[in-house]
Scaffold this motif. Structure first.
Motif, mmCIF file in Angstrom:
data_model
loop_
_atom_site.group_PDB
_atom_site.id
_atom_site.type_symbol
_atom_site.label_atom_id
_atom_site.label_comp_id
_atom_site.label_asym_id
_atom_site.label_seq_id
_atom_site.Cartn_x
_atom_site.Cartn_y
_atom_site.Cartn_z
ATOM 1 N N LEU A 13 0.842 -1.206 0.000
ATOM 2 C CA LEU A 13 0.000 0.000 0.000
ATOM 3 C C LEU A 13 0.875 1.254 0.000
ATOM 4 C CD1 LEU A 13 -2.823 -1.107 2.466
ATOM 5 C CD2 LEU A 13 -2.980 -0.866 -0.033
ATOM 6 N N TRP A 14 1.987 1.214 0.725
ATOM 7 C CA TRP A 14 2.940 2.321 0.714
ATOM 8 C C TRP A 14 3.482 2.530 -0.703
ATOM 9 C CZ3 TRP A 14 4.738 6.689 1.979
ATOM 10 C CH2 TRP A 14 6.017 7.079 1.591
ATOM 11 N N ALA A 15 3.796 1.445 -1.400
ATOM 12 C CA ALA A 15 4.327 1.566 -2.769
ATOM 13 C C ALA A 15 3.310 2.255 -3.681
ATOM 14 C CB ALA A 15 4.701 0.193 -3.317
ATOM 15 N N LEU A 21 1.730 9.818 -4.927
ATOM 16 C CA LEU A 21 2.141 11.083 -4.319
ATOM 17 C C LEU A 21 3.464 11.613 -4.862
ATOM 18 C CD1 LEU A 21 1.275 10.277 -0.596
ATOM 19 C CD2 LEU A 21 -0.029 11.727 -2.171
ATOM 20 N N LEU A 22 4.396 10.706 -5.132
ATOM 21 C CA LEU A 22 5.747 11.124 -5.487
ATOM 22 C C LEU A 22 6.170 10.729 -6.902
ATOM 23 C CD1 LEU A 22 7.436 10.089 -2.110
ATOM 24 C CD2 LEU A 22 6.580 12.355 -2.760
ATOM 25 N N GLY A 23 5.320 9.952 -7.571
ATOM 26 C CA GLY A 23 5.645 9.524 -8.926
ATOM 27 C C GLY A 23 6.738 8.469 -9.000
ATOM 28 N N ILE A 24 7.019 7.790 -7.898
ATOM 29 C CA ILE A 24 8.046 6.752 -7.882
ATOM 30 C C ILE A 24 7.424 5.452 -8.404
ATOM 31 C CG2 ILE A 24 9.565 5.388 -6.395
ATOM 32 C CD1 ILE A 24 9.661 7.897 -4.544
ATOM 33 N N ARG A 121 25.433 0.905 -8.005
ATOM 34 C CA ARG A 121 25.554 0.975 -9.464
ATOM 35 C C ARG A 121 24.314 1.564 -10.135
ATOM 36 N NH1 ARG A 121 27.060 -4.548 -11.859
ATOM 37 N NH2 ARG A 121 27.189 -3.250 -13.722
ATOM 38 N N THR A 122 23.429 2.152 -9.358
ATOM 39 C CA THR A 122 22.228 2.767 -9.921
ATOM 40 C C THR A 122 22.507 4.231 -10.241
ATOM 41 O OG1 THR A 122 21.337 3.385 -7.761
ATOM 42 C CG2 THR A 122 20.729 1.197 -8.603
ATOM 43 N N PRO A 123 21.666 4.851 -11.073
ATOM 44 C CA PRO A 123 21.901 6.267 -11.413
ATOM 45 C C PRO A 123 21.863 7.205 -10.210
ATOM 46 C CG PRO A 123 20.315 5.285 -12.929
ATOM 47 C CD PRO A 123 20.577 4.271 -11.841
ATOM 48 N N ARG A 124 21.037 6.893 -9.218
ATOM 49 C CA ARG A 124 20.902 7.750 -8.033
ATOM 50 C C ARG A 124 20.972 6.887 -6.776
ATOM 51 N NH1 ARG A 124 15.639 10.489 -8.526
ATOM 52 N NH2 ARG A 124 16.347 11.652 -6.725
ATOM 53 N N PRO A 125 22.170 6.435 -6.396
ATOM 54 C CA PRO A 125 22.296 5.516 -5.260
ATOM 55 C C PRO A 125 21.721 6.065 -3.958
ATOM 56 C CG PRO A 125 24.392 5.734 -6.404
ATOM 57 C CD PRO A 125 23.456 6.730 -7.017
ATOM 58 N N ALA A 126 21.959 7.330 -3.664
ATOM 59 C CA ALA A 126 21.465 7.890 -2.393
ATOM 60 C C ALA A 126 19.940 7.848 -2.348
ATOM 61 C CB ALA A 126 21.968 9.313 -2.199
ATOM 62 N N ALA A 127 19.296 8.200 -3.439
ATOM 63 C CA ALA A 127 17.828 8.171 -3.488
ATOM 64 C C ALA A 127 17.317 6.734 -3.348
ATOM 65 C CB ALA A 127 17.328 8.790 -4.785
ATOM 66 N N VAL A 130 17.632 5.709 0.334
ATOM 67 C CA VAL A 130 16.597 6.324 1.170
ATOM 68 C C VAL A 130 15.266 5.618 0.948
ATOM 69 C CG1 VAL A 130 15.221 8.421 1.520
ATOM 70 C CG2 VAL A 130 17.721 8.568 1.410
ATOM 71 N N GLN A 131 14.929 5.344 -0.318
ATOM 72 C CA GLN A 131 13.667 4.661 -0.611
ATOM 73 C C GLN A 131 13.634 3.277 0.027
ATOM 74 O OE1 GLN A 131 10.785 5.736 -1.817
ATOM 75 N NE2 GLN A 131 11.766 7.737 -1.837
ATOM 76 N N SER A 132 14.747 2.556 -0.031
ATOM 77 C CA SER A 132 14.801 1.230 0.610
ATOM 78 C C SER A 132 14.620 1.345 2.117
ATOM 79 C CB SER A 132 16.140 0.543 0.304
ATOM 80 O OG SER A 132 16.219 0.175 -1.040
ATOM 81 N N LEU A 133 15.302 2.298 2.714
ATOM 82 C CA LEU A 133 15.199 2.485 4.160
ATOM 83 C C LEU A 133 13.784 2.863 4.581
ATOM 84 C CD1 LEU A 133 16.629 2.478 6.872
ATOM 85 C CD2 LEU A 133 17.294 4.846 6.453
#
Length: 154
Positions: A13-15, A21-24, A121-127, A130-133
């Motif tokens: 449900l969060w996904a 909300l965020l377009g992810i 190895r992703t384009p935006r590792p920090a993002a 954060v999403q995983s966390l």
């Protein structure tokens, strides 16, 4: 079992909310199924899982794995806290376990699927980190919410 299913539903449900909300984009559990499918053939590491050959039933395999893993993580919570935790659930151990489970994608899934350790190895590792966390924290909150629901049904 229901504790893990409930927490995994909260995560799903969060996904959906995150997408609206965020377009992810929603997670593609078909790629998880592809990864697991290739494991059965002896291949555990991919340069890019999306470029690996498709596996029959990979979406079903991936969604099944997603829920089985959620159930297994809930079993860890009960093994650590005891089965009585369901009678009187507390948020701290559920949230702590949820956060700790982020080690699985960081150290196993992402490297195995070609994204590198902790999505390096992703384009935006920090993002991605954060999403995983956040997602695994939501799983922890889902464990707590499912525990509260279970305590009322006892």
């Amino acid at each position: 079992m229901w504790l893990g299913i409930g927490a995994t539903i909260v995560t799903d449900l969060w996904a959906v909310a995150r997408k609206r909300l965020l377009g992810i984009p929603l997670p593609d559990y078909g790629m998880v199924g592809r990864w697991f499918g290739h494991m059965g053939r002896g291949r555990f590491q991919h340069d890019r899982i999306a470029a690996s050959p498709a596996v029959p039933g990979e979406r079903v395999i991936g969604w099944t794995a997603h829920y089985v893993i959620g159930i297994a993580f809930a079993a860890v919570l009960l093994a650590v806290c005891g089965i009585d935790w369901i009678s009187h659930p507390t948020i701290a151990p559920a949230l702590a376990l949820g956060i700790a489970t982020v080690a699985a994608p960081f150290l196993l899934m992402q490297p195995g699927m070609g994204a590198g350790i902790a999505a390096s190895r992703t384009p935006r590792p920090a993002a991605a980190r954060v999403q995983s966390l956040v997602t695994h924290s939501v799983f922890g909150l889902g464990l707590y919410a499912s525990g509260v629901a279970a305590s009322y049904l006892r």
